[in-house]
Write a protein that holds these residues in place. Structure first.
Motif, PDB file in Angstrom:
ATOM      1  N   ILE A 189      18.089  -8.322 -13.343  1.00 39.12           N
ATOM      2  CA  ILE A 189      17.578  -6.756 -12.861  1.00 39.12           C
ATOM      3  C   ILE A 189      16.260  -6.469 -12.405  1.00 39.12           C
ATOM      4  CG2 ILE A 189      18.503  -3.930 -12.923  1.00 39.12           C
ATOM      5  CD1 ILE A 189      21.173  -5.361 -13.836  1.00 39.12           C
ATOM      6  N   PHE A 190      16.177  -5.664 -11.507  1.00 34.25           N
ATOM      7  CA  PHE A 190      14.784  -5.139 -11.892  1.00 34.25           C
ATOM      8  C   PHE A 190      14.139  -3.812 -10.834  1.00 34.25           C
ATOM      9  CE2 PHE A 190      14.393  -8.448  -8.314  1.00 34.25           C
ATOM     10  CZ  PHE A 190      13.245  -7.266  -7.493  1.00 34.25           C
ATOM     11  N   TYR A 191      13.765  -3.054 -11.219  1.00 38.37           N
ATOM     12  CA  TYR A 191      13.553  -2.500 -10.547  1.00 38.37           C
ATOM     13  C   TYR A 191      11.886  -2.022  -9.595  1.00 38.37           C
ATOM     14  CZ  TYR A 191      11.022   1.101 -14.248  1.00 38.37           C
ATOM     15  OH  TYR A 191      10.000   1.505 -14.971  1.00 38.37           O
ATOM     16  N   VAL A 192      11.993  -1.612  -8.336  1.00 38.48           N
ATOM     17  CA  VAL A 192      10.264  -0.938  -7.961  1.00 38.48           C
ATOM     18  C   VAL A 192      10.684   0.775  -7.711  1.00 38.48           C
ATOM     19  CG1 VAL A 192       9.486  -0.836  -5.569  1.00 38.48           C
ATOM     20  CG2 VAL A 192      10.295  -3.279  -6.552  1.00 38.48           C
ATOM     21  N   GLU A 193       9.828   1.358  -8.043  1.00 41.91           N
ATOM     22  CA  GLU A 193       9.667   2.618  -8.296  1.00 41.91           C
ATOM     23  C   GLU A 193       8.097   3.107  -7.318  1.00 41.91           C
ATOM     24  OE1 GLU A 193      10.213   6.533 -10.866  1.00 41.91           O
ATOM     25  OE2 GLU A 193       8.907   4.922 -11.573  1.00 41.91           O
ATOM     26  N   VAL A 194       8.560   4.043  -6.667  1.00 45.19           N
ATOM     27  CA  VAL A 194       6.919   4.687  -5.873  1.00 45.19           C
ATOM     28  C   VAL A 194       6.568   6.499  -6.576  1.00 45.19           C
ATOM     29  CG1 VAL A 194       5.406   5.141  -3.591  1.00 45.19           C
ATOM     30  CG2 VAL A 194       6.689   3.068  -3.888  1.00 45.19           C
ATOM     31  N   LYS A 195       5.806   6.424  -7.853  1.00 44.29           N
ATOM     32  CA  LYS A 195       6.047   7.847  -8.163  1.00 44.29           C
ATOM     33  C   LYS A 195       4.308   7.617  -7.939  1.00 44.29           C
ATOM     34  CE  LYS A 195       7.153   9.711 -12.320  1.00 44.29           C
ATOM     35  NZ  LYS A 195       7.766   9.366 -13.849  1.00 44.29           N
ATOM     36  N   GLU A 196       4.088   9.202  -7.668  1.00 42.38           N
ATOM     37  CA  GLU A 196       2.739  10.024  -7.434  1.00 42.38           C
ATOM     38  C   GLU A 196       1.786   9.430  -6.991  1.00 42.38           C
ATOM     39  OE1 GLU A 196       2.480  11.156 -11.527  1.00 42.38           O
ATOM     40  OE2 GLU A 196       3.901  12.719 -11.246  1.00 42.38           O
ATOM     41  N   GLY A 197       2.420   8.403  -5.460  1.00 45.20           N
ATOM     42  CA  GLY A 197       1.337   7.565  -5.287  1.00 45.20           C
ATOM     43  C   GLY A 197       0.534   6.189  -6.062  1.00 45.20           C
ATOM     44  N   ASP A 250       0.727  -1.274  -0.301  1.00 43.92           N
ATOM     45  CA  ASP A 250      -0.356   0.586  -0.324  1.00 43.92           C
ATOM     46  C   ASP A 250       1.333   1.418   0.094  1.00 43.92           C
ATOM     47  OD1 ASP A 250      -1.932   2.016   0.454  1.00 43.92           O
ATOM     48  OD2 ASP A 250      -2.806   1.453   2.244  1.00 43.92           O
ATOM     49  N   VAL A 251       0.927   2.194  -1.458  1.00 41.17           N
ATOM     50  CA  VAL A 251       2.032   3.015  -1.086  1.00 41.17           C
ATOM     51  C   VAL A 251       1.021   4.454  -1.575  1.00 41.17           C
ATOM     52  CG1 VAL A 251       3.284   1.940  -2.530  1.00 41.17           C
ATOM     53  CG2 VAL A 251       2.127   2.594  -3.448  1.00 41.17           C
ATOM     54  N   SER A 252      -0.004   3.872  -0.792  1.00 41.09           N
ATOM     55  CA  SER A 252      -1.228   5.420  -1.139  1.00 41.09           C
ATOM     56  C   SER A 252      -0.559   6.950  -0.215  1.00 41.09           C
ATOM     57  CB  SER A 252      -2.649   4.744  -0.984  1.00 41.09           C
ATOM     58  OG  SER A 252      -2.525   4.738   0.792  1.00 41.09           O
ATOM     59  N   ASP A 253      -0.070   6.565   1.283  1.00 46.70           N
ATOM     60  CA  ASP A 253       0.704   7.153   1.632  1.00 46.70           C
ATOM     61  C   ASP A 253       2.260   7.504   1.605  1.00 46.70           C
ATOM     62  OD1 ASP A 253       1.152   4.940   2.854  1.00 46.70           O
ATOM     63  OD2 ASP A 253       1.146   5.857   5.095  1.00 46.70           O
ATOM     64  N   VAL A 254       2.250   7.314   0.643  1.00 38.19           N
ATOM     65  CA  VAL A 254       4.473   8.185   0.545  1.00 38.19           C
ATOM     66  C   VAL A 254       3.382   9.019  -0.258  1.00 38.19           C
ATOM     67  CG1 VAL A 254       5.766   6.931  -0.843  1.00 38.19           C
ATOM     68  CG2 VAL A 254       4.750   5.188   0.918  1.00 38.19           C
ATOM     69  N   THR A 255       4.630  10.107   0.148  1.00 35.92           N
ATOM     70  CA  THR A 255       4.051  10.768  -1.031  1.00 35.92           C
ATOM     71  C   THR A 255       5.380  11.399  -1.330  1.00 35.92           C
ATOM     72  OG1 THR A 255       5.353  12.662   0.909  1.00 35.92           O
ATOM     73  CG2 THR A 255       2.429  12.773   0.902  1.00 35.92           C
ATOM     74  N   GLU A 256       7.055  11.200  -1.178  1.00 37.27           N
ATOM     75  CA  GLU A 256       8.133  11.098  -1.790  1.00 37.27           C
ATOM     76  C   GLU A 256       8.727   9.783  -3.088  1.00 37.27           C
ATOM     77  OE1 GLU A 256      11.516  10.417   0.658  1.00 37.27           O
ATOM     78  OE2 GLU A 256      10.300   9.384   2.170  1.00 37.27           O
ATOM     79  N   HIS A 257       9.408  10.323  -4.217  1.00 34.87           N
ATOM     80  CA  HIS A 257       9.963   9.716  -5.170  1.00 34.87           C
ATOM     81  C   HIS A 257      10.094   8.206  -4.095  1.00 34.87           C
ATOM     82  CE1 HIS A 257      12.080   8.570  -8.546  1.00 34.87           C
ATOM     83  NE2 HIS A 257      11.065   8.179  -9.014  1.00 34.87           N
ATOM     84  N   LEU A 258      10.338   7.132  -4.647  1.00 36.03           N
ATOM     85  CA  LEU A 258      10.966   6.247  -4.109  1.00 36.03           C
ATOM     86  C   LEU A 258      11.638   4.896  -4.752  1.00 36.03           C
ATOM     87  CD1 LEU A 258       9.968   4.568  -0.990  1.00 36.03           C
ATOM     88  CD2 LEU A 258      11.781   6.119  -1.218  1.00 36.03           C
ATOM     89  N   ALA A 259      12.768   4.901  -5.732  1.00 41.50           N
ATOM     90  CA  ALA A 259      13.187   4.093  -6.466  1.00 41.50           C
ATOM     91  C   ALA A 259      14.434   3.442  -5.869  1.00 41.50           C
ATOM     92  CB  ALA A 259      14.104   4.857  -8.137  1.00 41.50           C
TER      93      ALA A 259
END
Length: 109
Positions: A39-47, A18-27
């Motif tokens: 290789i793979f990536y996980v990114e949280v961007k704009e919720g 649940d990334v609904s409350d993550v306000t910053e960009h994470l990569a």
């Protein structure tokens, strides 16, 4: 296990977060060693959460571990800080943002 099989499993684990409350960009970039190497990536961007099988150059942190270790972390069976302490997980980059991986894993719905 092949990389494609591993990626499908780990993506399923991460997509439950649940990334609904993550306000910053994470990569994060994950480098898998040994069996299922890739290789793979996980990114949280704009919720929204993205998990893709590519290298990510604008990452905040990079994690390197075996497929077995990464799967245990993704499933919540191994604490990422403990994995780092036991030298099963190598971390490079922004440590503050790297530590937020644990919150991401613990936020599974």
């Amino acid at each position: 296990m092949t990389y494609a099989d591993f990626f499908a499993l780990v993506k399923e684990q991460f997509m439950g977060a649940d990334v609904s409350d993550v306000t910053e960009h994470l990569a994060y970039q994950f480098n898998i060693t040994g069996e299922a190497e890739g290789i793979f990536y996980v990114e949280v961007k704009e919720g929204k959460l993205y998990v893709e099988p590519y290298e990510y150059f604008d990452r905040d942190a990079m994690f390197t571990a075996s497929a077995e270790t990464l799967m245990k972390i993704a499933e919540g069976k191994l604490d990422p800080v403990l994995a780092f302490t036991l030298q099963k997980l190598k971390v490079e980059g922004n440590i503050d943002k790297a530590l937020k991986l644990k919150d991401l894993i613990n936020s599974k719905r």
